[in-house]
Design a protein around this motif. Structure first.
Motif, mmCIF file in Angstrom:
data_model
loop_
_atom_site.group_PDB
_atom_site.id
_atom_site.type_symbol
_atom_site.label_atom_id
_atom_site.label_comp_id
_atom_site.label_asym_id
_atom_site.label_seq_id
_atom_site.Cartn_x
_atom_site.Cartn_y
_atom_site.Cartn_z
ATOM 1 N N ASP A 103 0.864 -1.174 0.019
ATOM 2 C CA ASP A 103 -0.059 0.057 0.075
ATOM 3 C C ASP A 103 0.981 1.433 0.051
ATOM 4 N N PRO A 104 0.964 2.047 -1.212
ATOM 5 C CA PRO A 104 1.516 3.324 -1.190
ATOM 6 C C PRO A 104 1.437 4.429 -0.250
ATOM 7 N N TRP A 105 0.149 4.411 0.479
ATOM 8 C CA TRP A 105 -0.217 5.155 1.210
ATOM 9 C C TRP A 105 -0.600 4.626 2.577
ATOM 10 N N TYR A 106 0.264 3.441 3.034
ATOM 11 C CA TYR A 106 0.097 2.747 4.413
ATOM 12 C C TYR A 106 0.265 3.527 5.476
ATOM 13 N N GLN A 107 -0.527 3.658 6.554
ATOM 14 C CA GLN A 107 -0.227 3.987 7.846
ATOM 15 C C GLN A 107 -0.449 2.997 8.942
ATOM 16 N N ASP A 108 0.457 2.883 9.953
ATOM 17 C CA ASP A 108 0.408 1.606 10.956
ATOM 18 C C ASP A 108 -0.608 2.126 12.021
ATOM 19 N N ASP A 109 -1.803 2.724 11.762
ATOM 20 C CA ASP A 109 -2.620 3.109 12.868
ATOM 21 C C ASP A 109 -3.985 3.221 12.416
ATOM 22 N N THR A 110 -5.041 3.003 13.331
ATOM 23 C CA THR A 110 -6.423 3.429 12.574
ATOM 24 C C THR A 110 -6.946 4.372 13.812
ATOM 25 N N ALA A 111 -7.936 5.066 13.433
ATOM 26 C CA ALA A 111 -8.449 6.100 14.466
ATOM 27 C C ALA A 111 -9.049 5.403 15.725
ATOM 28 N N PHE A 112 -9.554 4.316 15.543
ATOM 29 C CA PHE A 112 -10.109 3.493 16.429
ATOM 30 C C PHE A 112 -9.482 2.086 16.606
ATOM 31 N N HIS A 113 -9.432 1.694 17.684
ATOM 32 C CA HIS A 113 -8.492 0.457 18.233
ATOM 33 C C HIS A 113 -9.509 -0.633 18.864
ATOM 34 N N GLN A 114 -8.879 -1.783 18.760
ATOM 35 C CA GLN A 114 -9.460 -2.947 19.284
ATOM 36 C C GLN A 114 -9.482 -3.134 20.861
ATOM 37 N N SER A 115 -10.065 -4.083 21.290
ATOM 38 C CA SER A 115 -10.128 -4.000 22.721
ATOM 39 C C SER A 115 -8.771 -4.322 23.484
ATOM 40 N N ASP A 116 -7.586 -4.900 22.840
ATOM 41 C CA ASP A 116 -6.475 -5.108 23.414
ATOM 42 C C ASP A 116 -5.682 -3.684 23.193
ATOM 43 N N GLY A 117 -6.176 -2.885 22.748
ATOM 44 C CA GLY A 117 -5.352 -1.383 22.332
ATOM 45 C C GLY A 117 -4.736 -1.377 20.964
ATOM 46 N N ARG A 118 -4.645 -2.501 20.323
ATOM 47 C CA ARG A 118 -3.931 -2.310 19.173
ATOM 48 C C ARG A 118 -4.754 -1.936 17.990
ATOM 49 N N PRO A 119 -4.094 -1.203 16.814
ATOM 50 C CA PRO A 119 -4.921 -0.912 15.520
ATOM 51 C C PRO A 119 -5.841 -1.969 15.019
ATOM 52 N N LEU A 120 -6.764 -1.782 14.295
ATOM 53 C CA LEU A 120 -7.572 -2.666 13.603
ATOM 54 C C LEU A 120 -6.533 -3.518 12.483
ATOM 55 N N ALA A 121 -7.081 -4.506 12.303
ATOM 56 C CA ALA A 121 -6.277 -5.282 10.711
ATOM 57 C C ALA A 121 -7.450 -5.062 9.804
ATOM 58 N N ALA A 122 -6.811 -4.435 8.714
ATOM 59 C CA ALA A 122 -7.876 -4.042 7.727
ATOM 60 C C ALA A 122 -8.262 -5.192 6.764
ATOM 61 N N ASN A 205 -26.316 6.104 16.796
ATOM 62 C CA ASN A 205 -25.996 5.539 18.163
ATOM 63 C C ASN A 205 -26.001 4.311 18.501
ATOM 64 N N SER A 206 -25.149 3.466 17.513
ATOM 65 C CA SER A 206 -25.057 2.048 17.579
ATOM 66 C C SER A 206 -23.551 1.901 17.952
ATOM 67 N N GLN A 207 -23.250 0.654 18.490
ATOM 68 C CA GLN A 207 -21.813 0.279 19.092
ATOM 69 C C GLN A 207 -21.505 -1.063 19.150
ATOM 70 N N VAL A 208 -20.771 -1.700 18.344
ATOM 71 C CA VAL A 208 -20.420 -3.120 18.853
ATOM 72 C C VAL A 208 -19.257 -3.028 19.480
ATOM 73 N N SER A 209 -19.272 -3.954 21.025
ATOM 74 C CA SER A 209 -18.420 -4.257 21.755
ATOM 75 C C SER A 209 -17.808 -5.429 22.066
ATOM 76 N N PRO A 210 -16.767 -5.727 21.744
ATOM 77 C CA PRO A 210 -15.378 -5.227 21.149
ATOM 78 C C PRO A 210 -15.730 -4.910 19.966
ATOM 79 N N ILE A 211 -14.938 -3.862 19.310
ATOM 80 C CA ILE A 211 -14.974 -3.390 17.975
ATOM 81 C C ILE A 211 -14.752 -4.559 17.029
ATOM 82 N N GLU A 212 -13.694 -5.378 17.517
ATOM 83 C CA GLU A 212 -13.404 -6.493 16.517
ATOM 84 C C GLU A 212 -14.086 -7.355 16.394
ATOM 85 N N ASN A 213 -15.271 -7.589 16.984
ATOM 86 C CA ASN A 213 -15.910 -8.973 16.868
ATOM 87 C C ASN A 213 -17.131 -8.915 15.657
ATOM 88 N N HIS A 214 -16.487 -9.243 14.748
ATOM 89 C CA HIS A 214 -17.423 -9.289 13.439
ATOM 90 C C HIS A 214 -18.647 -9.997 13.511
#
Length: 232
Positions: A103-122, A205-214
């Motif tokens: 990815d030419p525009w890759y950044q190693d972070d996301t605005a929101f993080h998963q429950s263990d504090g790590r960035p999301l995995a795209a 006004n919706s929210q999945v918790s933890p965010i990474e739980n598809h």
């Protein structure tokens, strides 16, 4: 009055069972989407409710830096939506599919993080990118937050995702590698995506918790989609 976020944990057992989808496991582990038709609500039924736009943004967005600003954010009962292209977001945790080499525009972070504090995995988690807050539109003031549920519709397919990242203030229409792959869109961050034909319906006004739980996003998303059809 600001409404309390609707979370999966707050949903009653009866409401969850009514969706016909089993509740997610407590582990919150991300899962690869098995099918682009998730839940019980069809793409056609969702699209029938978003044929007209009551614009809630102060202006319009570009789909890419070189295109004119023509995309409004629209409001409905229980949701906001837009119709745009899909650019591929491969930011977040480094994986074989998403890194500086792919990815030419890759950044190693996301605005929101998963429950263990790590960035999301795209390339694992279906998520959508919302424009960063600006004079055009402030997503937070519309009841949109990290982990909010999104129905992403392409052709006759529905994929449930979460709000996972923020992007440029003037550009709209972007989702994660995993979202594109599930919808049959080329997920390559350098050359993939699609120029049009994607509808993003974000349930307010919706929210999945933890965010990474598809699986949790599917369960809550299906219930909110049914509610969206009834209230519009």
């Amino acid at each position: 009055m600001r409404m309390r976020p609707l979370t999966l944990a707050a949903a009653s057992g009866a409401a969850l069972l009514a969706t016909g989808v089993l509740p997610a496991s407590a582990t919150g582990a991300p899962t690869t989407p098995a099918s682009a038709q998730e839940g019980t609500v069809s793409a056609a039924d969702l699209l029938a409710k978003v044929t007209s736009c009551q614009q809630i943004s102060n202006g319009t967005y570009r789909t890419d830096a070189e295109t004119p600003a023509t995309i409004p954010v629209c409001g409905k009962n229980g949701a906001v939506f837009w119709k745009a292209d899909m650019d591929i977001d491969c930011d977040g945790r480094r994986t074989a599919n998403c890194n500086e080499d792919t990815d030419p525009w890759y950044q190693d972070d996301t605005a929101f993080h998963q429950s263990d504090g790590r960035p999301l995995a795209a390339d694992e988690l279906p998520y959508v990118v919302v424009p960063s807050s600006s004079g055009i539109w402030d997503y937070a003031s519309a009841g949109i937050r990290g982990g909010g549920v999104v129905a992403v519709v392409h052709a006759d397919q529905v994929e449930y995702a979460v709000v996972g990242d923020t992007g440029p203030t003037e550009i709209i229409g972007e989702a994660s590698y995993a979202t594109a792959r599930a919808l049959g869109i080329d997920p390559d961050p350098a050359t993939g995506g699609t120029d049009s034909g994607v509808t993003y319906i974000l349930f307010t006004n919706s929210q999945v918790s933890p965010i990474e739980n598809h699986a949790a996003a599917i369960t809550l998303g299906d219930r909110l989609a049914q509610q969206f059809l009834r209230s519009n």
